[in-house]
Scaffold this active site. Sequence first.
Site, PDB file in Angstrom:
ATOM      1  N   SER A 229       0.856  -1.197   0.000  1.00 33.54           N
ATOM      2  CA  SER A 229       0.000   0.000   0.000  1.00 33.54           C
ATOM      3  C   SER A 229       0.884   1.235   0.000  1.00 33.54           C
ATOM      4  CB  SER A 229      -0.875   0.028   1.243  1.00 33.54           C
ATOM      5  OG  SER A 229      -0.096   0.391   2.373  1.00 33.54           O
ATOM      6  N   ASP A 230       0.394   2.313  -0.600  1.00 34.61           N
ATOM      7  CA  ASP A 230       1.067   3.579  -0.337  1.00 34.61           C
ATOM      8  C   ASP A 230       0.827   3.873   1.152  1.00 34.61           C
ATOM      9  OD1 ASP A 230       2.416   5.970  -0.415  1.00 34.61           O
ATOM     10  OD2 ASP A 230       1.419   6.729  -2.212  1.00 34.61           O
ATOM     11  N   TRP A 231       1.616   4.780   1.686  1.00 33.08           N
ATOM     12  CA  TRP A 231       1.619   4.976   3.145  1.00 33.08           C
ATOM     13  C   TRP A 231       0.258   5.504   3.637  1.00 33.08           C
ATOM     14  CZ3 TRP A 231       5.225   2.388   1.487  1.00 33.08           C
ATOM     15  CH2 TRP A 231       6.332   2.004   2.223  1.00 33.08           C
ATOM     16  N   THR A 232      -0.465   4.646   4.302  1.00 33.43           N
ATOM     17  CA  THR A 232      -1.837   4.855   4.825  1.00 33.43           C
ATOM     18  C   THR A 232      -2.911   4.759   3.741  1.00 33.43           C
ATOM     19  OG1 THR A 232      -2.019   7.265   4.647  1.00 33.43           O
ATOM     20  CG2 THR A 232      -1.006   6.436   6.669  1.00 33.43           C
ATOM     21  N   ALA A 233      -2.595   4.189   2.604  1.00 32.08           N
ATOM     22  CA  ALA A 233      -3.618   4.084   1.540  1.00 32.08           C
ATOM     23  C   ALA A 233      -4.644   2.987   1.838  1.00 32.08           C
ATOM     24  CB  ALA A 233      -2.960   3.824   0.193  1.00 32.08           C
TER      25      ALA A 233
END
Length: 753
Positions: A229-233
Site C-alpha cells: 500500500s502507499d503509506w496509509t492508503a
Amino acid sequence: MKPTKELLAAMTLEEKAAICAGLNMWMTKGFEHHGIPALQMYDGTNGIRKTNSNEEMGITGENIPATCYPTGSAIGSSWDTDLLHEIGVALGIEGREMEVDLLLGPGINMKRTPLGGRNFEYYSEDPCLSGELGAAFINGLQSQGVGGSVKHFACNNQEFEKIVTSSEVDERTLREIYLSAFERIVRKANPWTIMCSYNLLNGSYTSENEHLLNDILREEWGYDGVVISDWTAVNDRIRGLAAGLDLEMPGPAFYNTKAIVKAVQEGKLDEAVVDKSAGRILELVRKITEPKAEAVESTIDYHELARRAAAESIVLLKNDNRILPLDSEKISKMAVIGKFAKQPRIQGAGSAKVTPTRVDIPWDEMKNIVGDKVDMVYADGYPKDDRIDEQMIEESAALAASADVAVLFVGQPEYVESEMHDLETIELPLHQQKLIKAVTEVQPHCIVVTSSGSALAMHSWVQYVPGVLHSWLTGQGSGRAMAEILFGRVNPSGKLSETFPVKLSDNPSHMRIRGENGKLYYREGLFIGYRYYDRKELAPQFPFGHGLSYTTFAYTDLKAVQQDGNVNVTFTVENTGTIFGKEVVQLYVHDEECKWNRPEKELKAFAKITLAPGEKQQVSFVLEERDFAYYNTKYNKWVAETGYFQIAVGSSSRDIRLRERVYCDFGQEPVSFHKFSLVNDWISEPKARLIFENCLAEMNKHVTEQVVLDDVFIGFWGDFPAIKVIQMFGQTWLVDRSPDDVIEEMIAEFEQK
Ligand code: BGC
C-alpha cells in the site's frame, strides 16, 4: 529460511495476519523463532531517502546523505535505457551499502496535466517511454538483490484531494494509457513489489480494487510479486486483502491484524487469502535475504554517474544562430544572472527528496571551465518571493549590457513542485518573465537555462531569446553537466519526455483539471500529451521528443517488412555535422484503417545512438503484434487489425524524417453477430455477406421497393442494424415471421460450420 509452505503451516493465523503489515514506518515484521528476517525499505525515485530512524517519516528534515540523481521527468528525457539500467545497478549497490532491501520507486504515472505536483517524479506522458525506462531501471536495481516498487498503481495523476477523489477512466484509456507502462515493466522486469496509489479508480480505492489488483494485475498479467500500500492508503483491510493488497504500510497496524483474524474466525474471509498474501511476502523476504553472490566492493563513482546522467537529460530547446556552445576564447565578459546559478534546484519536494552527498554549483563549474580567460560577473536576478523587484531587473539588465553574453538561470520556485499539492501555473514567476525581456532588450546574446520538473510555458519570452536549455531538476551533478553543455564539452542529447504547450489552456485536461466532489473524469480519454496535440493539429511550444544537438543527423533508407508475425523496421542514421553526438531515434506507428479512434501516432520504439562525425549506423527495431493493437472493449482484449499501418521515424514527434506504409496481416478477427449487428458488419465477412444477400433476395420477392447492396445503399444504410433494414423494407414480407426471427435464422446459419 524454510520453504514458504512449511513456514505457513508453522505460523499461527495471528502471525500470518501480522506479517501483512509493516513493523514501523520502514520495516516489515520479522519472526525470529521461525527464522524470518525483517526487511527495510526506503524511498525513492531519484536516490535513496533513508531516514535517521525507522520510526520517522522524515519528509521535511535532513536524512542520511545519498546520491541524488536526476528526477523522473529529467531522466525520462535521457531516453537512455542503458543509463537507467546503470543507475539501477548503482542504486542497488548504494542501497546494499546503506542496508536498503527495497527501494520505493520508480514512479511511472502518466502526465495527464502539467500541473501535477509529482510530475517531476514521473518519467513521461508516454507509456512506451516510461515502461522501457522503468523496466531497465528495475532490471538494474534487482540484479543487485535490492527490490523495486513501481508506483503509484494507478491513475494518481494529481495531488489535489487525491485521497478522496476517484479517477473515472474508461477501460480502453485505462489499458492503453494509464496501465500500459506498468504492464510493460511487469512483463519485462518482474518488479518484486508494486505500490498501489491513494486514490480511487472508478469508484473503488486502488488498495482494494478487485478489477485492478486481481483481474488485471494478477490474472491477466500473471504478477506474483507483492503489492504494497502507499503509506496509509489502506482503508478497508479485509476488502484489500481479498483483492490482493499484500502488505500494509506503515505498520504495525495492530487493529487490522485483529480485523483479519476476526474476519477469518467469523467465516467472512477465507484463511487461504491470508496465506496467499503472507506467502508472497515470505517469498519476497527469501528473494532479498537469500545469500547472494559475494557482494563486491563498489568501484562506482556515484557523483560522476549523477553528472553523466544529468548531462544525458538536459534538453537544448532552442539554438538560433548557433549561439551555443559558448566559446571561452571569444568571450571576454559573461554575465550570469539568477540565483539558481549559485543555488541550483536539483530536485522536487516530498517523499522523493534526497539529502545529496554533494552538489555541483553551476557558477563554480563554469568558472572551472573558463578559468581566468573570461570575466564572470553575477547578479541574483530575482527575489526569494513572487514580488516584482524593478531595481533587481534594472541592475541585471545593466550587468548583461556590460558583457558579451548573458546566461540567465530561471525556473519554478522551489516550493511549488512538491508531493501533496499541484502547481497553479506553468508560467515562470512574473518577475522572471520581465527580467528575461529586460535583459534581451539590451543583450541579444542571451541564453536562458530553465529549471522545473514539469512542462513550462515560455510564450511570453521565448521569441526574444536565441538559446534555451531546459535543465529540469537534474540532481546533484546538474551544475557540472550544465556548464559542460554550455561550453560545448558535452553535446546535448536529451529529448523532451513531455510536451511543452504554448500555454496551460492548450492542455487537453484543462477543462477538467481537478475534478469535483470526489470525481475526476478523464474525458480526454486516450488523447493526453502529444496524442492530443497531433489530433487537435495544435502546435506546441516544443513537442514531445524534441531536443537539439550541436551536430546534425540525416535519416535514410527506411524499410518495414512483416515477417513471422512481427514487423522488422530498419533505417540508417548519419552524423552529418562536425562533432561527435548522440541522437534519440523515435519510431511511431499509426493505424490507417481502424474504424475506431486511434491516435495519429504512438511511440512504439526508440534508441539512443552515438555517432562520430560522418559515421552512419543502421538501426533495427522489431515490432510485435501488440505494438499495432488497441484495447477492444467488446472482446476485452488487445486487437491488432489486419490492414495498412504507417511507420514514422524521426527526431521528435513533430520532426518525422521518414515514413513507410506497411500491410500487416494479423489474421482474421473473430467475427460474431448479434441482434443489432450493422449492415457494415454483415458485409464485412464473405459468408455473412452471402447470408445477408440471400435474405435480401428473398425479401425482394415480396416487396415493391427493391433493396440492392450497392455502394449508394451501403453508403446510406451501412451503419444501420440489418434487423432495422429488414423491418424498414420488409413489412409486406414479414407476415408470419418477425424481424427478430429473420436475424436469429441468419445468425444460426452463420454459426453453422
Ligand atoms: C508517497 C510514496 C512514498 C511513501 C513513503 C507516500 O506519501 O506517496 O510515494 O513512497 O509516502 O514515503
